[in-house]
Design a protein around this motif. Structure first.
Motif, mmCIF file in Angstrom:
data_model
loop_
_atom_site.group_PDB
_atom_site.id
_atom_site.type_symbol
_atom_site.label_atom_id
_atom_site.label_comp_id
_atom_site.label_asym_id
_atom_site.label_seq_id
_atom_site.Cartn_x
_atom_site.Cartn_y
_atom_site.Cartn_z
ATOM 1 N N ASP A 1 -47.911 46.885 -31.580
ATOM 2 C CA ASP A 1 -46.545 48.285 -31.107
ATOM 3 C C ASP A 1 -46.600 47.880 -30.140
ATOM 4 O OD1 ASP A 1 -46.635 48.428 -34.019
ATOM 5 O OD2 ASP A 1 -47.026 49.731 -34.503
ATOM 6 N N TRP A 2 -47.875 48.240 -29.069
ATOM 7 C CA TRP A 2 -47.349 49.275 -28.060
ATOM 8 C C TRP A 2 -47.100 47.370 -27.080
ATOM 9 C CZ3 TRP A 2 -49.625 47.138 -23.242
ATOM 10 C CH2 TRP A 2 -49.209 48.722 -22.087
ATOM 11 N N TRP A 3 -47.959 46.620 -27.225
ATOM 12 C CA TRP A 3 -47.559 45.121 -26.541
ATOM 13 C C TRP A 3 -45.927 45.094 -26.683
ATOM 14 C CZ3 TRP A 3 -49.435 43.978 -22.561
ATOM 15 C CH2 TRP A 3 -50.182 43.671 -21.759
ATOM 16 N N THR A 4 -46.202 45.116 -28.177
ATOM 17 C CA THR A 4 -44.749 44.708 -28.906
ATOM 18 C C THR A 4 -43.509 45.053 -28.450
ATOM 19 O OG1 THR A 4 -45.291 43.585 -30.968
ATOM 20 C CG2 THR A 4 -42.795 44.411 -31.102
ATOM 21 N N ALA A 5 -43.356 46.604 -27.929
ATOM 22 C CA ALA A 5 -42.714 47.051 -27.287
ATOM 23 C C ALA A 5 -42.427 47.302 -25.760
ATOM 24 C CB ALA A 5 -42.465 48.909 -27.612
ATOM 25 N N PHE A 6 -44.183 46.993 -25.217
ATOM 26 C CA PHE A 6 -43.539 46.353 -24.208
ATOM 27 C C PHE A 6 -43.404 44.557 -22.967
ATOM 28 C CE2 PHE A 6 -46.055 44.201 -20.176
ATOM 29 C CZ PHE A 6 -45.242 45.299 -19.245
ATOM 30 N N TYR A 7 -43.895 43.501 -24.363
ATOM 31 C CA TYR A 7 -42.716 42.557 -24.452
ATOM 32 C C TYR A 7 -41.200 42.924 -24.327
ATOM 33 C CZ TYR A 7 -41.547 37.599 -25.506
ATOM 34 O OH TYR A 7 -40.931 36.447 -25.488
ATOM 35 N N THR B 1 -48.986 57.959 -17.051
ATOM 36 C CA THR B 1 -47.002 57.641 -17.373
ATOM 37 C C THR B 1 -46.245 57.185 -18.621
ATOM 38 O OG1 THR B 1 -48.224 55.247 -15.985
ATOM 39 C CG2 THR B 1 -48.269 56.648 -14.377
ATOM 40 N N THR B 2 -44.957 56.794 -17.927
ATOM 41 C CA THR B 2 -44.404 56.217 -18.800
ATOM 42 C C THR B 2 -43.926 54.604 -18.695
ATOM 43 O OG1 THR B 2 -42.507 56.833 -17.675
ATOM 44 C CG2 THR B 2 -43.595 58.656 -18.598
ATOM 45 N N ILE B 3 -43.362 54.149 -19.799
ATOM 46 C CA ILE B 3 -42.887 52.695 -19.322
ATOM 47 C C ILE B 3 -41.724 52.722 -18.633
ATOM 48 C CG2 ILE B 3 -41.057 52.768 -21.352
ATOM 49 C CD1 ILE B 3 -41.765 50.410 -21.932
ATOM 50 N N GLU B 4 -41.120 53.871 -18.096
ATOM 51 C CA GLU B 4 -40.470 53.550 -16.709
ATOM 52 C C GLU B 4 -40.974 53.615 -15.622
ATOM 53 O OE1 GLU B 4 -37.067 53.575 -17.577
ATOM 54 O OE2 GLU B 4 -37.139 53.701 -19.875
#
Length: 349
Positions: free
Chosen positions: A234-240, A335-338
């Motif tokens: 889930d983490w990698w899918t959101a990042f991709y 940190t955040t995705i931003e």
């Protein structure tokens, strides 16, 4: 037969308690103006078989080469990964390889240790201060100068990045050398480097083009890692998904697969796989940025001199972060995705 992790951890604790004071009685050298220091034969000890740890050894090897250009270097390592890592290091004379597998282990182990005892070295460097066998080998070695790698308060206070596993052996060696009359060296610590040749890089570019089928710049991700360092699907899918939104179609986005042939994004991106460490590095060298969690392939990307972003959530980034060529570590607990995409954008643009 694989040794259970709990037994291995217990063994390490016992060995550390036995060897922690080894070298403490070895006083710092005193400079004798009447005595010429001639370093021709050097042994560097790092008995660990993991790819990342072999790559993290490359800065101290480069430091020895830069400091003693006429010297020959022996490496004392474990497993066979060191051979491709140091293939293009011309000053490496011998790689003394401890066996990784238990078959005939004790006999081969003893044989390797005896080879260290019998051979004379001008200098022996323990590449990991926490390695019990490294400290023992340094102690028993037949060497004029011994660098055990102990934590030095003077260096700690001087360099904020002293904690890094690739940098403190370099700082320790430099500190030692000033004690025997060498001029202080304040240049930057060498980067991780597998010394890719021009022909290897050219072949890597051709292999990359077979994957992308175009001439656009490429972002490469690696979604695997060991144990708790591995992020979820889930983490990698959101990042991709966010990566595609930000950079497709201006960039290719591809995935390098691990030996297990698994993908945390379910093979949604064009992907490639190789067992050849140098080929992997050469392909990565032709990309614009490499993104991964903390693992050996992250260090391979850094050693290929490609801007590398390492995600950390368990291990200490101050010890293992990629550095040089714009590389950086991101602690995903703080940190955040931003923040991640600001860092990536800064590297790419």
């Amino acid at each position: 037969m694989k040794v259970p992790k709990r037994i291995n951890n217990f063994r390490r604790k016992v060995m550390h308690s036995i060897t922690k004071n080894i070298g403490s009685s070895y006083s710092e050298p005193k400079f004798d103006t009447d005595k010429k220091i001639d370093i021709k034969k050097v042994l560097i000890i790092r008995p660990n078989h993991r790819l990342g740890n072999q790559l993290l050894l490359t800065p101290i090897v480069q430091e020895v080469i830069n400091t003693f250009p006429e010297s020959e270097i022996d490496l004392f390592v474990k497993g066979g990964v060191a051979f491709p890592v140091f293939e293009n290091y011309k000053q490496i004379d011998t790689i003394i390889q401890l066996p990784k597998k238990p078959f005939n282990y004790l006999f081969k182990y003893a044989k390797c240790w005896l080879s260290i005892k019998r051979k004379h070295y001008d200098m022996v460097i323990n590449g990991d201060k926490n390695s019990s066998s490294g400290r023992l080998l340094t102690q028993i070695s037949n060497a004029t100068h011994k660098v055990f790698g102990d934590v030095n308060e003077e260096i700690q206070s001087k360099f904020k990045d002293y904690e890094h596993i690739s940098k403190y052996p370099v700082y320790n060696l430099r500190h030692y050398l000033t004690k025997i009359g060498f001029q202080e060296n304040n240049t930057a610590v060498p980067f991780l480097n597998i010394m890719l040749s021009d022909s290897e890089i050219t072949k890597g570019g051709k292999r990359l083009k077979e994957v992308t089928k175009n001439d656009k710049k490429t972002i490469c991700i690696y979604t695997n890692a060991t144990g708790d360092k591995c992020y979820s699907e889930d983490w990698w899918t959101a990042f991709y998904t966010r990566l595609k939104k930000e950079y497709a179609p201006d960039y290719n986005i591809i995935e390098m697969l691990p030996i297990e042939n698994i993908s945390k994004i379910n093979f949604k991106a064009p992907h490639f796989y190789s067992k050849d460490i140098r080929e992997m590095g050469a392909i990565i060298k032709n990309t614009s940025i490499f993104i991964a969690a903390d693992n050996g392939v992250m260090h391979l990307a850094s050693a290929s001199l490609t801007p590398t972003v390492g995600f950390f959530c368990v291990t200490n980034e101050s010890v293992y972060e990629p550095y040089g060529n714009g590389s950086l570590a991101l602690n995903t607990n703080k940190t955040t995705i931003e923040d991640w995409f600001k860092a990536i954008h800064h590297i790419l643009k």
